[in-house]
Structure formats: C-alpha cells, structure tokens
Scaffold this motif. Structure first.
Motif, PDB file in Angstrom:
ATOM      1  N   MET A  38      20.041   9.686   5.126  1.00  0.00           N
ATOM      2  CA  MET A  38      19.480  10.618   4.086  1.00  0.00           C
ATOM      3  C   MET A  38      18.378   9.754   3.236  1.00  0.00           C
ATOM      4  SD  MET A  38      19.130  10.962   0.416  1.00  0.00           S
ATOM      5  CE  MET A  38      19.694  12.113  -0.872  1.00  0.00           C
ATOM      6  N   LYS A  80      21.209  22.325  -9.177  1.00  0.00           N
ATOM      7  CA  LYS A  80      21.439  21.637 -10.342  1.00  0.00           C
ATOM      8  C   LYS A  80      20.633  22.181 -11.341  1.00  0.00           C
ATOM      9  CE  LYS A  80      17.822  18.211  -9.157  1.00  0.00           C
ATOM     10  NZ  LYS A  80      17.627  17.403  -8.477  1.00  0.00           N
ATOM     11  N   TYR A  81      19.522  22.889 -11.255  1.00  0.00           N
ATOM     12  CA  TYR A  81      18.691  23.593 -12.124  1.00  0.00           C
ATOM     13  C   TYR A  81      19.071  25.009 -12.676  1.00  0.00           C
ATOM     14  CZ  TYR A  81      15.505  20.127 -10.422  1.00  0.00           C
ATOM     15  OH  TYR A  81      14.836  18.906  -9.715  1.00  0.00           O
ATOM     16  N   ARG A 103      17.311  19.850   1.641  1.00  0.00           N
ATOM     17  CA  ARG A 103      17.751  19.992   0.200  1.00  0.00           C
ATOM     18  C   ARG A 103      16.839  20.676  -0.387  1.00  0.00           C
ATOM     19  NH1 ARG A 103      17.840  14.470   1.433  1.00  0.00           N
ATOM     20  NH2 ARG A 103      16.422  14.101  -0.518  1.00  0.00           N
ATOM     21  N   LEU A 104      16.962  21.941  -1.026  1.00  0.00           N
ATOM     22  CA  LEU A 104      15.962  22.915  -1.433  1.00  0.00           C
ATOM     23  C   LEU A 104      16.784  23.266  -3.000  1.00  0.00           C
ATOM     24  CD1 LEU A 104      14.793  24.874   1.593  1.00  0.00           C
ATOM     25  CD2 LEU A 104      13.871  22.495   0.556  1.00  0.00           C
ATOM     26  N   GLY A 105      15.863  23.050  -3.927  1.00  0.00           N
ATOM     27  CA  GLY A 105      16.190  23.675  -5.458  1.00  0.00           C
ATOM     28  C   GLY A 105      15.314  24.531  -5.899  1.00  0.00           C
ATOM     29  N   THR A 106      14.159  24.184  -6.330  1.00  0.00           N
ATOM     30  CA  THR A 106      13.111  24.836  -7.019  1.00  0.00           C
ATOM     31  C   THR A 106      12.632  26.198  -6.090  1.00  0.00           C
ATOM     32  OG1 THR A 106      12.602  22.818  -7.923  1.00  0.00           O
ATOM     33  CG2 THR A 106      11.358  24.759  -8.503  1.00  0.00           C
ATOM     34  N   VAL A 133      20.142  23.638  -3.477  1.00  0.00           N
ATOM     35  CA  VAL A 133      20.633  22.600  -4.674  1.00  0.00           C
ATOM     36  C   VAL A 133      20.609  23.550  -6.073  1.00  0.00           C
ATOM     37  CG1 VAL A 133      19.619  20.600  -6.087  1.00  0.00           C
ATOM     38  CG2 VAL A 133      19.597  20.749  -3.384  1.00  0.00           C
ATOM     39  N   ASN A 153      23.738  17.046  -8.028  1.00  0.00           N
ATOM     40  CA  ASN A 153      23.728  15.582  -7.931  1.00  0.00           C
ATOM     41  C   ASN A 153      24.448  15.040  -9.240  1.00  0.00           C
ATOM     42  OD1 ASN A 153      22.171  16.641 -10.331  1.00  0.00           O
ATOM     43  ND2 ASN A 153      20.482  15.142  -9.778  1.00  0.00           N
ATOM     44  N   MET A 202      12.621  18.165   0.510  1.00  0.00           N
ATOM     45  CA  MET A 202      12.799  18.902  -0.782  1.00  0.00           C
ATOM     46  C   MET A 202      11.859  20.058  -0.894  1.00  0.00           C
ATOM     47  SD  MET A 202      14.064  15.438  -3.050  1.00  0.00           S
ATOM     48  CE  MET A 202      13.690  16.018  -4.331  1.00  0.00           C
ATOM     49  N   SER A 203      11.771  20.648  -2.046  1.00  0.00           N
ATOM     50  CA  SER A 203      11.059  21.689  -2.185  1.00  0.00           C
ATOM     51  C   SER A 203       9.522  21.338  -1.827  1.00  0.00           C
ATOM     52  CB  SER A 203      11.032  22.255  -3.706  1.00  0.00           C
ATOM     53  OG  SER A 203      12.141  23.009  -3.801  1.00  0.00           O
ATOM     54  N   ILE A 253      24.752  15.021  -3.773  1.00  0.00           N
ATOM     55  CA  ILE A 253      23.367  14.612  -3.261  1.00  0.00           C
ATOM     56  C   ILE A 253      22.850  13.548  -4.393  1.00  0.00           C
ATOM     57  CG2 ILE A 253      22.999  16.791  -1.935  1.00  0.00           C
ATOM     58  CD1 ILE A 253      21.031  17.319  -4.422  1.00  0.00           C
ATOM     59  N   MET A 284      14.977  10.208   0.349  1.00  0.00           N
ATOM     60  CA  MET A 284      14.103  11.028  -0.629  1.00  0.00           C
ATOM     61  C   MET A 284      12.715  10.201  -0.471  1.00  0.00           C
ATOM     62  SD  MET A 284      16.360  11.414  -3.753  1.00  0.00           S
ATOM     63  CE  MET A 284      15.559  12.311  -4.878  1.00  0.00           C
TER      64      MET A 284
HETATM   65  C1  PLP Z   1      17.276  17.803  -7.103  1.00  0.00           C
HETATM   66  C2  PLP Z   1      17.286  17.388  -5.625  1.00  0.00           C
HETATM   67  C3  PLP Z   1      16.829  17.959  -4.541  1.00  0.00           C
HETATM   68  C4  PLP Z   1      16.066  19.206  -4.683  1.00  0.00           C
HETATM   69  O1  PLP Z   1      14.767  19.046  -5.627  1.00  0.00           O
HETATM   70  P1  PLP Z   1      13.812  20.365  -5.446  1.00  0.00           P
HETATM   71  O2  PLP Z   1      12.368  19.479  -5.414  1.00  0.00           O
HETATM   72  O3  PLP Z   1      14.014  21.151  -6.646  1.00  0.00           O
HETATM   73  O4  PLP Z   1      13.909  21.232  -4.170  1.00  0.00           O
HETATM   74  C5  PLP Z   1      17.016  17.295  -3.453  1.00  0.00           C
HETATM   75  N1  PLP Z   1      17.567  16.355  -3.411  1.00  0.00           N
HETATM   76  C6  PLP Z   1      17.950  15.550  -4.360  1.00  0.00           C
HETATM   77  C7  PLP Z   1      18.624  14.162  -3.892  1.00  0.00           C
HETATM   78  C8  PLP Z   1      17.819  16.025  -5.506  1.00  0.00           C
HETATM   79  O5  PLP Z   1      18.615  15.241  -6.655  1.00  0.00           O
END
Ligand code: PLP
Length: 238
Positions: free
Chosen positions: A168, A39-40, A227-230, A37, A60, A211-212, A86, A170
């Motif tokens: 999916m 986005k950041y 789905r991995l961002g940070t 991910v 996103n 996620m993270s 996402i 969250m």
């Molecule tokens: C931002 C986001 C993520 C990733 O977030 P992190 O906590 O940084 O891994 C995953 N899924 C969705 C839907 C997001 O908006």
C-alpha cells in the motif's frame, strides 16, 4: 463535482472513471476493487452507502469508526460490510481493530506485526495485510522505505497469522494527478521484484493505491484496490 450530486450519481461517475481507466490500460474491470472511505461521513451516510451495495468500507481511526462499525453490526450477516483499516495503527488499538476489520492496509513496523499476530492467534484468525511503503520519501508519510520491504517480509514470516497480500502507498498530493504516476509505478515494480525474488511462498497479488484525486492514474499503473472517500461518499461536517 457538484455539491448537489447524489450518492448514486457519484457512484456511477466513479464507476465510469474506473471503467475508462481499465480500458486505457488494457485491464479488466474486475481486477480493481473499491474501498469506500467513510471517515468524513456520518453513520446515516454509511448506512446509505451500504444500501447501494458497496461492500468494502475503510476507516483510518478506530475512535471515529466505532459508532459506524457498531451501528452496522445490526445488519443481517449477509448485508454486513467488510471493513478495511487504512490509517496508521497504534499498537494499543490493535485489540480493538483486529477481529472487526478484515484487512489492514497499514502494516509498517515489526512491533505492529507482533501485536497483530498475538491478537490474531488469540482469536484464531489470519489477518490479510498490506505492507505500507513510503515510495515518495516524503517525511510526512508513513511506511517503510522500499529498500526495507524485502527484509521486513522475510522477518514477519515468523507470524503465520499475518498473511501479507500486497503493498500500500499514499502518493503526495499533487495538483496534477499525472505527477503521482512514478509513485504508483514504483510500488508496482517493488511488488514485482519481491515476487520474482522468491522471498515469499505465495506472491503478493494486491496493490492498494489511489485516492479521490489520483485513482485513475493508480489504476493505469496496476492498483487492485483504490481507497475513495470524497469523490465517492462525499465529505460532511461530522
Ligand atoms: C482519507 C484516506 C483516503 C481517502 O481520501 P480521499 O482523498 O477523500 O479519497 C484514502 N486512503 C487513506 C489512507 C486515507 O486516510
């Protein structure tokens, strides 16, 4: 997670955590795929991520994704990433997103299904979609209630250009990742019930969850996409 750790180190750390979670739960490593991910992070970081052979990228919001998507269009086709949308998708953004993003993780209402189908028909493509489910029931979370999902899937059968491939969710943000387990388990059970009910000609194979802060628990509960961002690509002021 040290701020100084480099992208390659983070990728290796995440890989080790995924492998360990697969081992703990008796799963094969290749059952779990990663969406990075972005986005950041900046366009430059996204380029570096792709250079590390990460294939799947997630964003996103189209507004934020656009410069990154456009920059990476300059890569040769064989090196181009596969984009995953996402975030919550407004109907008026469908024309921008469909055709550029291969996967949609946030299908959560009929008006959106109709808009995606119209656009996909125009482009002559089929769009693999995850139906987003609000398993936790938190008001701030997008998604259908679990009870509404079977009827929703039945209704969208009228749109052959939408291919539902999975669900999916969250999880709520919990200090203890372990507390998210019932949410992930709930999504897996819902998928299994739907597959057993015979509503669909082809079973839902995918679960986009984790996620993270909670992906290792999600993998233990059956995630096929995390789905991995940070934790993977970092977080910059952009
Ligand atoms: C931002 C986001 C993520 C990733 O977030 P992190 O906590 O940084 O891994 C995953 N899924 C969705 C839907 C997001 O908006």
């Amino acid at each position: 997670m040290s701020l100084l750790s480099t992208l390659t180190e983070r990728i290796q750390d995440v890989e080790n955590l995924i492998t360990a979670a697969c081992e703990r739960s008796g799963r094969k490593r290749d059952e779990v795929q990663v969406v990075a991910v972005t986005k950041y992070v900046s366009v430059d970081t996204v380029r570096q991520v792709v250079e590390q052979h990460i294939v799947h990228l997630g964003e996103n919001r189209w507004q934020n994704a656009k410069p990154k998507w456009e920059a990476l269009q300059q890569l040769p086709p064989s090196e181009q990433p596969i984009w995953h949308y996402i975030g919550s998708l407004q109907t008026n953004k469908v024309k921008d997103v469909i055709g550029k993003f291969t996967y949609i993780h946030s299908l959560d209402r009929l008006s959106l299904a109709q808009a995606i189908a119209e656009r996909a028909d125009k482009l002559g493509i089929t769009v693999p979609c995850f139906v987003q489910v609000n398993v936790s029931g938190e008001e701030s979370k997008q998604g259908l209630t679990p009870e509404a999902v079977p009827e929703f899937l039945r209704t969208i059968r009228q749109y052959p250009s939408i291919k539902p491939i999975g669900l999916m969710t969250m999880a709520p943000f919990e200090a203890e990742a372990e507390e998210t387990r019932p949410v992930f388990r709930g999504l897996r059970q819902l998928r299994d019930q739907i597959n057993a009910s015979g509503i669909l000609d082809e079973p839902l194979t995918e679960l986009s969850m984790g996620m993270s802060n909670d992906f290792t628990v999600a993998i233990e509960e059956g995630a096929t996409w995390v789905r991995l961002g940070t934790i993977l690509v970092g977080k910059e002021e952009v």
